[in-house]
Design a protein around this motif. Sequence first.
Motif, short mmCIF file in Angstrom:
data_model
loop_
_atom_site.label_atom_id
_atom_site.label_comp_id
_atom_site.label_asym_id
_atom_site.label_seq_id
_atom_site.Cartn_x
_atom_site.Cartn_y
_atom_site.Cartn_z
N VAL A 103 0.85 -1.19 0.00
CA VAL A 103 0.00 0.00 0.00
C VAL A 103 0.89 1.24 0.00
CG1 VAL A 103 -1.94 -1.09 1.18
CG2 VAL A 103 -0.13 0.01 2.52
N PRO A 104 0.40 2.33 -0.57
CA PRO A 104 1.20 3.56 -0.55
C PRO A 104 1.19 4.19 0.83
CG PRO A 104 -0.94 3.99 -1.54
CD PRO A 104 -0.88 2.51 -1.29
N PRO A 105 2.09 5.10 1.12
CA PRO A 105 2.08 5.78 2.42
C PRO A 105 0.88 6.71 2.52
CG PRO A 105 3.70 6.78 0.95
CD PRO A 105 3.19 5.56 0.25
N SER A 106 0.51 7.05 3.75
CA SER A 106 -0.57 8.02 3.95
C SER A 106 -0.06 9.42 3.62
CB SER A 106 -1.04 7.98 5.40
OG SER A 106 -0.02 8.48 6.26
N PHE A 107 -1.00 10.36 3.50
CA PHE A 107 -0.58 11.73 3.20
C PHE A 107 0.27 12.31 4.33
CE2 PHE A 107 -2.90 11.34 -0.45
CZ PHE A 107 -3.14 12.52 -1.14
N ASP A 108 -0.05 11.94 5.57
CA ASP A 108 0.76 12.41 6.69
C ASP A 108 2.18 11.83 6.61
OD1 ASP A 108 -1.02 14.11 8.07
OD2 ASP A 108 -2.06 12.38 8.93
N GLU A 109 2.28 10.56 6.24
CA GLU A 109 3.60 9.94 6.10
C GLU A 109 4.38 10.59 4.96
OE1 GLU A 109 2.51 5.43 7.70
OE2 GLU A 109 2.22 5.95 5.59
N MET A 110 3.69 10.88 3.87
CA MET A 110 4.35 11.56 2.75
C MET A 110 4.85 12.94 3.18
SD MET A 110 1.76 10.77 -0.42
CE MET A 110 1.08 9.13 -0.72
N LYS A 111 3.99 13.69 3.87
CA LYS A 111 4.35 15.03 4.32
C LYS A 111 5.57 15.00 5.22
CE LYS A 111 1.71 16.90 7.48
NZ LYS A 111 2.63 17.10 8.63
N ASP A 112 5.60 14.07 6.16
CA ASP A 112 6.73 13.97 7.08
C ASP A 112 8.00 13.54 6.36
OD1 ASP A 112 5.03 14.73 9.11
OD2 ASP A 112 4.69 12.68 9.84
N ALA A 113 7.86 12.58 5.46
CA ALA A 113 9.04 12.07 4.75
C ALA A 113 9.68 13.13 3.86
CB ALA A 113 8.65 10.85 3.90
N LEU A 114 8.85 14.00 3.28
CA LEU A 114 9.36 15.03 2.38
C LEU A 114 9.61 16.36 3.10
CD1 LEU A 114 8.40 12.90 0.30
CD2 LEU A 114 7.81 14.81 -1.20
N ASN A 115 9.35 16.36 4.42
CA ASN A 115 9.59 17.55 5.24
C ASN A 115 8.79 18.75 4.73
OD1 ASN A 115 10.77 18.87 7.44
ND2 ASN A 115 12.48 19.62 6.22
N LEU A 116 7.53 18.51 4.39
CA LEU A 116 6.65 19.59 3.98
C LEU A 116 5.77 20.01 5.15
CD1 LEU A 116 5.51 18.35 0.44
CD2 LEU A 116 7.30 20.00 1.00
N ARG A 117 5.30 21.24 5.10
CA ARG A 117 4.53 21.77 6.23
C ARG A 117 3.06 21.38 6.18
NH1 ARG A 117 6.55 27.92 7.54
NH2 ARG A 117 8.68 27.39 8.18
N SER A 118 2.54 21.14 4.99
CA SER A 118 1.11 20.86 4.88
C SER A 118 0.86 19.78 3.84
CB SER A 118 0.33 22.12 4.52
OG SER A 118 0.62 22.52 3.20
N LYS A 119 -0.32 19.18 3.95
CA LYS A 119 -0.69 18.14 2.99
C LYS A 119 -1.08 18.72 1.63
CE LYS A 119 -3.51 16.09 5.98
NZ LYS A 119 -4.47 15.12 6.56
N SER A 120 -1.32 20.03 1.57
CA SER A 120 -1.63 20.63 0.28
C SER A 120 -0.45 20.52 -0.69
CB SER A 120 -2.02 22.10 0.46
OG SER A 120 -0.94 22.85 1.00
N GLY A 121 0.76 20.58 -0.13
CA GLY A 121 1.94 20.39 -0.98
C GLY A 121 2.00 18.98 -1.55
N ILE A 122 1.60 17.99 -0.75
CA ILE A 122 1.55 16.61 -1.24
C ILE A 122 0.50 16.48 -2.34
CG2 ILE A 122 1.02 14.22 -0.60
CD1 ILE A 122 3.71 15.19 0.42
N HIS A 123 -0.65 17.12 -2.16
CA HIS A 123 -1.70 17.08 -3.19
C HIS A 123 -1.16 17.61 -4.51
CE1 HIS A 123 -5.34 15.75 -1.10
NE2 HIS A 123 -4.94 16.44 -0.04
N ARG A 124 -0.41 18.71 -4.46
CA ARG A 124 0.15 19.29 -5.70
C ARG A 124 1.15 18.34 -6.34
NH1 ARG A 124 0.11 24.12 -2.58
NH2 ARG A 124 2.32 23.85 -2.09
N LEU A 125 1.99 17.71 -5.53
CA LEU A 125 2.98 16.78 -6.07
C LEU A 125 2.32 15.57 -6.71
CD1 LEU A 125 5.65 16.90 -3.21
CD2 LEU A 125 5.83 17.94 -5.47
N ILE A 126 1.32 15.03 -6.04
CA ILE A 126 0.62 13.86 -6.58
C ILE A 126 -0.09 14.21 -7.88
CG2 ILE A 126 -1.38 12.35 -6.18
CD1 ILE A 126 -0.47 12.03 -3.32
N THR A 127 -0.73 15.37 -7.91
CA THR A 127 -1.39 15.80 -9.15
C THR A 127 -0.39 15.94 -10.29
OG1 THR A 127 -3.11 16.98 -7.91
CG2 THR A 127 -2.76 17.64 -10.20
N ALA A 128 0.78 16.51 -9.99
CA ALA A 128 1.82 16.66 -11.01
C ALA A 128 2.31 15.30 -11.50
CB ALA A 128 2.98 17.48 -10.46
#
Length: 226
Positions: free
Chosen positions: A22-47
């Motif tokens: 299974v893929p990581p959760s959005f919180d796990e992605m955010k922590d792993a990439l050292n981002l401040r919010s999950k909105s940044g993860i949404h943008r990366l996934i969309t890209a």
Amino acid sequence: MLTRKQLELLELIDTCMKRDGVPPSFDEMKDALNLRSKSGIHRLITALEERGFIRRLAHRARAIEVLRMPENVEPRVVPRVIEGGAQGRAAPAGGRVVHAMELPVMGRIAAGTPIEAISEVSHMMAVPGAMLSGQGQHYALEVRGDSMIEAGINDGDIVVIREQTTADNGDIVVALVEGQEATLKRFRRMRGMIALEAANPAYETRILRDDQVQVQGRLVGLIRSY
């Protein structure tokens, strides 16, 4: 081509899928990439989805499928001596021995309006070994734009960059702005802020918070074709 953050996220998802199914959760992605919010993860996934690297499956939680990985991605390539001559050295006409190194060209860097950071190898090229400054990894970038023209850096030049995360005032650096845009500018720290200065009066100096700028390397050489 992918930004560094997009590539990091794609590799994280691929690793978790292979390891856990299974893929990581959005919180796990955010922590792993050292981002401040999950909105940044949404943008990366969309890209990543728009570029055809992943697919989100409808009506299923944490359902992401990796469709493909980038080809020939080598963001940490160790420069090597190009073999030639009796002892692995290139010997041009006239008998003078010249050491050359083969470096990855990591796409284009903006000397003008920032563009997306590049982490995918475009091709390899040989540069004089004497151009490489000190220890550490080096890579090359093709310059696009004219904001550094008064520093002798023209549109179409190839700049040689030594990977490092710190810079002194006055250094010309590859700066990643807010994890999304990469630009080639002169670095200055002033009153708790960071100034990214152009070498062309047509461009304004950008003043940013320290946490908005990540130094990714310092200019150590330049190659120009005529």
